[in-house]
Enzyme design. Sequence first.
Site, PDB file in Angstrom:
ATOM      1  N   CYS A 157     -35.562  39.973-102.410  1.00 52.09           N
ATOM      2  CA  CYS A 157     -34.643  39.831-103.647  1.00 52.09           C
ATOM      3  C   CYS A 157     -34.744  38.403-104.276  1.00 52.09           C
ATOM      4  O   CYS A 157     -35.486  37.760-104.527  1.00 52.09           O
ATOM      5  CB  CYS A 157     -33.090  40.486-103.508  1.00 52.09           C
ATOM      6  SG  CYS A 157     -32.261  40.891-105.110  1.00 52.09           S
TER       7      CYS A 157
ATOM      8  N   HIS B  34     -35.147  45.857-102.330  1.00 50.41           N
ATOM      9  CA  HIS B  34     -34.419  45.691-100.988  1.00 50.41           C
ATOM     10  C   HIS B  34     -35.131  46.743-100.194  1.00 50.41           C
ATOM     11  O   HIS B  34     -34.608  47.843-100.022  1.00 50.41           O
ATOM     12  CB  HIS B  34     -32.932  45.855-101.157  1.00 50.41           C
ATOM     13  CG  HIS B  34     -32.131  44.731-101.900  1.00 50.41           C
ATOM     14  ND1 HIS B  34     -31.579  43.649-101.181  1.00 50.41           N
ATOM     15  CD2 HIS B  34     -31.885  44.586-103.104  1.00 50.41           C
ATOM     16  CE1 HIS B  34     -31.054  42.775-102.024  1.00 50.41           C
ATOM     17  NE2 HIS B  34     -31.246  43.320-103.222  1.00 50.41           N
TER      18      HIS B  34
ATOM     19  N   GLU C  43     -34.550  46.967 -96.896  1.00 48.53           N
ATOM     20  CA  GLU C  43     -33.425  47.316 -96.141  1.00 48.53           C
ATOM     21  C   GLU C  43     -32.501  48.615 -96.861  1.00 48.53           C
ATOM     22  O   GLU C  43     -31.810  49.310 -96.058  1.00 48.53           O
ATOM     23  CB  GLU C  43     -32.443  46.185 -95.698  1.00 48.53           C
ATOM     24  CG  GLU C  43     -31.515  45.908 -96.627  1.00 48.53           C
ATOM     25  CD  GLU C  43     -32.049  44.809 -97.769  1.00 48.53           C
ATOM     26  OE1 GLU C  43     -31.226  44.037 -98.441  1.00 48.53           O
ATOM     27  OE2 GLU C  43     -33.416  44.731 -97.883  1.00 48.53           O
TER      28      GLU C  43
END
Length: 195
Positions: free
Chosen positions: A77, A176, A178
Site C-alpha cells: 500500500c 493489502h 494481509e
Amino acid sequence: MKITIVKYNAGNVQSVLYALQRIGYNAVVTADPEEINQADKVILPGVGQAGSAMEYLKERGLDEVIVNLKQPILGICLGMQLMCRRSEEGDTPCLGIFDEEVMKFQSPQLKVPQIGWNTVYDLKSDLFAGMKENSFIYLVHGYYASVGTHTIAKANYIREYSTALQKDNFYGVQFHPEKSADAGELILKNFIEKI
C-alpha cells in the site's frame, strides 16, 4: 529464514505480522538498519500519509537503507507508493526506486478513497504464481501509481492503474495481501518462498 518488517509510523504492521503467522512465518518488527540489512526478506508496510512517512524514514536514515537493499523487499500500500518517484500527496519526493508517479484519484461519480474488493489482472511475476487472473484483492487508497515499465499487475477503479510494481529485488503491491483472504496469503507465501 529471517523476515523483518520495517517499523515506521505505518498503521498495518500488526495485521501483516498476523498474516505471516497464519502461513507459518514469524517476523521481527524493527527500525534497526543492521537488522533490516541482515534479513532474508524485508516488508515495508504502510497505511498513512506519504509526507510524514518519508520524513520519518529520512530522520532515521531508513530511506538510504531501503534503496540499498539487495534482498527481496515487498512494499504494501503506502509502502509501494513510497518506492515510487514522487507522490502528489503533499507533493512528496519519495524513494525513486520505481519511475512511476503516485497521483490522487479524481472522480465526480465514484468515492475516493477506493475501499473494498477489486480484481487484479495482467499478472506478470512469480509473486502471483498459482493465482488466477481477476482474483479479488482488498484495497484502501485514494492515490494510485500510474501504469509504466515496472507494472506487474493492474486494477481498474476510475482508471487503470498499477496494483503491483517490480524492479530487480523491489516489489510493491497497492492492495493489502494481509486482508485479501486466500489470494493475499498466496502472495505473501510466494514472496517468502519463490522470490
